[in-house]
Design a protein around this motif. Structure first.
Motif, PDB file in Angstrom:
ATOM      1  N   LEU A 146      73.251  10.088  81.208  1.00 49.12           N
ATOM      2  CA  LEU A 146      73.238   8.699  81.624  1.00 49.12           C
ATOM      3  C   LEU A 146      74.605   8.058  81.390  1.00 49.12           C
ATOM      4  CD1 LEU A 146      69.781   7.505  80.239  1.00 49.12           C
ATOM      5  CD2 LEU A 146      70.393   7.888  82.622  1.00 49.12           C
ATOM      6  N   LEU A 147      74.969   7.136  82.250  1.00 48.93           N
ATOM      7  CA  LEU A 147      76.245   6.439  82.133  1.00 48.93           C
ATOM      8  C   LEU A 147      76.278   5.614  80.856  1.00 48.93           C
ATOM      9  CD1 LEU A 147      78.958   5.577  83.496  1.00 48.93           C
ATOM     10  CD2 LEU A 147      77.687   3.612  84.409  1.00 48.93           C
ATOM     11  N   PRO A 148      77.260   5.851  79.971  1.00 52.69           N
ATOM     12  CA  PRO A 148      77.352   5.055  78.736  1.00 52.69           C
ATOM     13  C   PRO A 148      77.694   3.602  79.034  1.00 52.69           C
ATOM     14  CG  PRO A 148      78.614   7.102  78.555  1.00 52.69           C
ATOM     15  CD  PRO A 148      78.248   6.944  79.999  1.00 52.69           C
ATOM     16  N   ASP A 149      77.168   2.719  78.201  1.00 50.84           N
ATOM     17  CA  ASP A 149      77.452   1.291  78.293  1.00 50.84           C
ATOM     18  C   ASP A 149      77.721   0.790  76.874  1.00 50.84           C
ATOM     19  OD1 ASP A 149      77.528  -1.343  79.644  1.00 50.84           O
ATOM     20  OD2 ASP A 149      75.752  -1.736  78.414  1.00 50.84           O
ATOM     21  N   ILE A 150      78.958   0.405  76.601  1.00 50.78           N
ATOM     22  CA  ILE A 150      79.366  -0.019  75.258  1.00 50.78           C
ATOM     23  C   ILE A 150      79.796  -1.483  75.328  1.00 50.78           C
ATOM     24  CG2 ILE A 150      80.951   0.389  73.336  1.00 50.78           C
ATOM     25  CD1 ILE A 150      81.209   3.273  74.343  1.00 50.78           C
ATOM     26  N   THR A 151      79.216  -2.313  74.470  1.00 54.77           N
ATOM     27  CA  THR A 151      79.519  -3.740  74.450  1.00 54.77           C
ATOM     28  C   THR A 151      79.958  -4.152  73.057  1.00 54.77           C
ATOM     29  OG1 THR A 151      77.825  -4.122  76.143  1.00 54.77           O
ATOM     30  CG2 THR A 151      78.638  -6.042  74.939  1.00 54.77           C
ATOM     31  N   LEU A 152      81.104  -4.825  72.963  1.00 59.48           N
ATOM     32  CA  LEU A 152      81.552  -5.399  71.691  1.00 59.48           C
ATOM     33  C   LEU A 152      80.942  -6.788  71.561  1.00 59.48           C
ATOM     34  CD1 LEU A 152      85.330  -4.345  71.645  1.00 59.48           C
ATOM     35  CD2 LEU A 152      83.348  -3.144  70.717  1.00 59.48           C
ATOM     36  N   LEU A 153      80.097  -6.963  70.568  1.00 62.41           N
ATOM     37  CA  LEU A 153      79.386  -8.226  70.396  1.00 62.41           C
ATOM     38  C   LEU A 153      80.260  -9.313  69.779  1.00 62.41           C
ATOM     39  CD1 LEU A 153      76.026  -6.744  69.042  1.00 62.41           C
ATOM     40  CD2 LEU A 153      76.657  -7.289  71.409  1.00 62.41           C
ATOM     41  N   GLY A 165      90.157   7.609  74.652  1.00 59.11           N
ATOM     42  CA  GLY A 165      90.176   6.868  75.904  1.00 59.11           C
ATOM     43  C   GLY A 165      89.085   5.834  76.048  1.00 59.11           C
ATOM     44  N   VAL A 166      88.099   5.824  75.142  1.00 54.99           N
ATOM     45  CA  VAL A 166      86.996   4.867  75.259  1.00 54.99           C
ATOM     46  C   VAL A 166      87.434   3.481  74.803  1.00 54.99           C
ATOM     47  CG1 VAL A 166      84.675   4.278  74.466  1.00 54.99           C
ATOM     48  CG2 VAL A 166      85.254   6.654  75.006  1.00 54.99           C
ATOM     49  N   ILE A 167      88.034   3.400  73.633  1.00 52.87           N
ATOM     50  CA  ILE A 167      88.467   2.125  73.060  1.00 52.87           C
ATOM     51  C   ILE A 167      89.977   2.017  73.155  1.00 52.87           C
ATOM     52  CG2 ILE A 167      88.519   0.665  71.008  1.00 52.87           C
ATOM     53  CD1 ILE A 167      85.754   0.950  72.201  1.00 52.87           C
ATOM     54  N   GLU A 168      90.433   0.893  73.657  1.00 54.60           N
ATOM     55  CA  GLU A 168      91.863   0.617  73.781  1.00 54.60           C
ATOM     56  C   GLU A 168      92.221  -0.538  72.863  1.00 54.60           C
ATOM     57  OE1 GLU A 168      94.414   0.346  77.696  1.00 54.60           O
ATOM     58  OE2 GLU A 168      93.481  -1.618  77.300  1.00 54.60           O
ATOM     59  N   ASN A 219      87.159   2.593  78.768  1.00 53.77           N
ATOM     60  CA  ASN A 219      86.433   3.482  79.690  1.00 53.77           C
ATOM     61  C   ASN A 219      85.232   4.068  78.954  1.00 53.77           C
ATOM     62  OD1 ASN A 219      85.537   5.210  81.661  1.00 53.77           O
ATOM     63  ND2 ASN A 219      87.463   6.305  81.909  1.00 53.77           N
ATOM     64  N   ALA A 220      84.103   3.379  79.039  1.00 58.49           N
ATOM     65  CA  ALA A 220      82.898   3.830  78.329  1.00 58.49           C
ATOM     66  C   ALA A 220      82.377   5.149  78.873  1.00 58.49           C
ATOM     67  CB  ALA A 220      81.805   2.762  78.430  1.00 58.49           C
ATOM     68  N   ARG A 221      82.730   5.498  80.094  1.00 62.13           N
ATOM     69  CA  ARG A 221      82.242   6.729  80.720  1.00 62.13           C
ATOM     70  C   ARG A 221      82.633   7.973  79.927  1.00 62.13           C
ATOM     71  NH1 ARG A 221      81.052   7.838  86.189  1.00 62.13           N
ATOM     72  NH2 ARG A 221      81.122  10.063  86.668  1.00 62.13           N
ATOM     73  N   LEU A 222      83.767   7.918  79.219  1.00 58.22           N
ATOM     74  CA  LEU A 222      84.268   9.069  78.482  1.00 58.22           C
ATOM     75  C   LEU A 222      83.536   9.326  77.177  1.00 58.22           C
ATOM     76  CD1 LEU A 222      88.109   8.449  78.920  1.00 58.22           C
ATOM     77  CD2 LEU A 222      86.633   9.939  80.290  1.00 58.22           C
ATOM     78  N   ASP A 223      82.691   8.414  76.751  1.00 51.46           N
ATOM     79  CA  ASP A 223      82.084   8.546  75.424  1.00 51.46           C
ATOM     80  C   ASP A 223      80.934   9.543  75.430  1.00 51.46           C
ATOM     81  OD1 ASP A 223      81.999   7.778  72.692  1.00 51.46           O
ATOM     82  OD2 ASP A 223      80.132   6.732  73.108  1.00 51.46           O
ATOM     83  N   THR A 224      80.762  10.214  74.298  1.00 52.29           N
ATOM     84  CA  THR A 224      79.673  11.182  74.120  1.00 52.29           C
ATOM     85  C   THR A 224      78.597  10.673  73.173  1.00 52.29           C
ATOM     86  OG1 THR A 224      80.912  12.257  72.335  1.00 52.29           O
ATOM     87  CG2 THR A 224      81.201  13.134  74.566  1.00 52.29           C
ATOM     88  N   PHE A 225      78.740   9.448  72.670  1.00 54.99           N
ATOM     89  CA  PHE A 225      77.753   8.802  71.805  1.00 54.99           C
ATOM     90  C   PHE A 225      77.456   9.614  70.546  1.00 54.99           C
ATOM     91  CE2 PHE A 225      75.820   5.912  75.257  1.00 54.99           C
ATOM     92  CZ  PHE A 225      76.726   4.921  74.899  1.00 54.99           C
ATOM     93  N   SER A 226      78.460   9.758  69.728  1.00 55.89           N
ATOM     94  CA  SER A 226      78.271  10.435  68.446  1.00 55.89           C
ATOM     95  C   SER A 226      77.626   9.518  67.403  1.00 55.89           C
ATOM     96  CB  SER A 226      79.625  10.919  67.908  1.00 55.89           C
ATOM     97  OG  SER A 226      80.464   9.814  67.614  1.00 55.89           O
ATOM     98  N   ARG A 227      77.586   8.220  67.662  1.00 55.84           N
ATOM     99  CA  ARG A 227      77.050   7.199  66.742  1.00 55.84           C
ATOM    100  C   ARG A 227      77.863   7.115  65.448  1.00 55.84           C
ATOM    101  NH1 ARG A 227      70.454   7.157  67.294  1.00 55.84           N
ATOM    102  NH2 ARG A 227      70.310   8.239  69.261  1.00 55.84           N
ATOM    103  N   GLU A 228      79.087   7.557  65.505  1.00 60.42           N
ATOM    104  CA  GLU A 228      79.961   7.503  64.340  1.00 60.42           C
ATOM    105  C   GLU A 228      80.139   6.070  63.842  1.00 60.42           C
ATOM    106  OE1 GLU A 228      82.668   8.803  61.368  1.00 60.42           O
ATOM    107  OE2 GLU A 228      81.236   9.902  62.618  1.00 60.42           O
TER     108      GLU A 228
END
Length: 306
Positions: free
Chosen positions: A195-202, A220-223, A237-246
């Motif tokens: 699924l396409l990652p979606d990352i939001t900074l609250l 490349g995800v966070i600049e 570019n949230a698409r590059l993330d693998t969601f490690s939950r780090e």
């Protein structure tokens, strides 16, 4: 209205928490969300569905399928792995093998070599009974396939190491087959989707926290931008993330970020073994899926007439 829009947006997301996942129901299954009409609608599907080719190389293809359900995405993946036919070595007649590789191991290794032969030119092997025994000349195959270049996809696949004086003399028969019969017929090295990652900074993340946040995600995800002398993090570019939950390991950051995936946006990656280009494999998989749907409709029509 703003709250309604926020609810609709979250309904389209699979949210990843520190210890679990929320909103995991499939999109088109009715009754998961009270007050919403989730039943499948053909008009709505046709308006929302699209395929976007992201990257195409000689043996790899990455594309997005948007507006489909998880069941359809998985069916498409399984067809690519197990039902798109190829040609592979089926029988090995060993006339002489003086190498250290046993005949059985040699035959197994030969069977796994991808063969560059278009399976669409061949028919499946039929069930054979005594009534089918007949003499078939082999000499006219040159006339049947004048432009064919049947050979291994790669010339540098090591089969066996031979010492001086050793030799391997075998005759191989290739047949048409599919991956669910044997893995050697699978036309892809990998076929996967996510699924396409979606990352939001609250909240704004600045200075040292921004650098720590950047290290929590794939490159490349966070600049980090320099704004008025401060280091400020942004999602590049949230698409590059693998969601490690780090990020959930950091108490100061885990409440500043929302990790989610777009529920009906699938990123497919198809890597061919070289037998056929990946775009052809995808096209063949679509035809097979259409055939399955048509057979199902025919069965329904037959059942309604009984």
């Amino acid at each position: 209205m703003a709250a309604r829009r926020a609810t609709d947006e979250m309904r389209d997301r699979v949210v990843l928490g520190e210890f679990g996942v929320r909103n995991v129901h499939t999109t088109d299954f009715p009754g998961n969300y009270p007050g919403y009409e989730d039943a499948w609608d053909q008009r709505r599907f046709e308006e929302a569905f699209r395929v976007d080719v992201i990257r195409e190389e000689e043996d790899t293809l990455e594309f997005d399928m948007v507006g489909i359900d998880a069941a359809i995405a998985n069916a498409f993946r399984r067809i690519l792995l197990a039902e798109v036919p190829t040609m592979a070595v089926e029988k090995v007649f060993v006339y002489n093998n003086t190498s250290i590789v046993q005949d059985e191991i040699l035959a197994h290794r030969l069977g796994l070599i991808p063969i560059r032969a278009d399976p669409r030119l061949f028919e499946y092997r039929n069930q054979v009974y005594s009534k089918h025994m007949t003499w078939v000349p082999l000499g006219n195959q040159t006339d049947l396939f004048p432009d064919a270049d049947f050979r291994p996809v790669h010339d540098d696949i090591l089969i066996a190491l031979l010492r001086p004086g050793q030799e391997i003399d075998v005759l191989m028969h290739c047949v048409k087959g599919i991956g669910k019969d044997h893995a050697k017929f699978s036309p892809v090295a990998t076929a996967s989707y996510r699924l396409l990652p979606d990352i939001t900074l609250l909240q704004p993340v600045e200075d040292e926290a921004a650098e720590t946040l950047q290290k929590c995600f794939s490159p490349g995800v966070i600049e980090i931008q320099n704004i008025n002398g401060k280091k400020v993090a942004r999602v590049a570019n949230a698409r590059l993330d693998t969601f490690s939950r780090e990020v959930f390991r950091h108490e100061s950051l885990k409440n500043l970020v929302r990790l989610a995936r777009v529920r009906n946006h699938y990123i497919f990656s198809v890597e061919s073994t070289g037998i056929l280009p990946p775009d052809v494999l995808v096209s063949e998989a679509i035809k097979i899926l259409m055939g399955k749907c048509q057979r199902f409709l025919n069965e329904l029509d037959s059942a309604s007439m009984e």
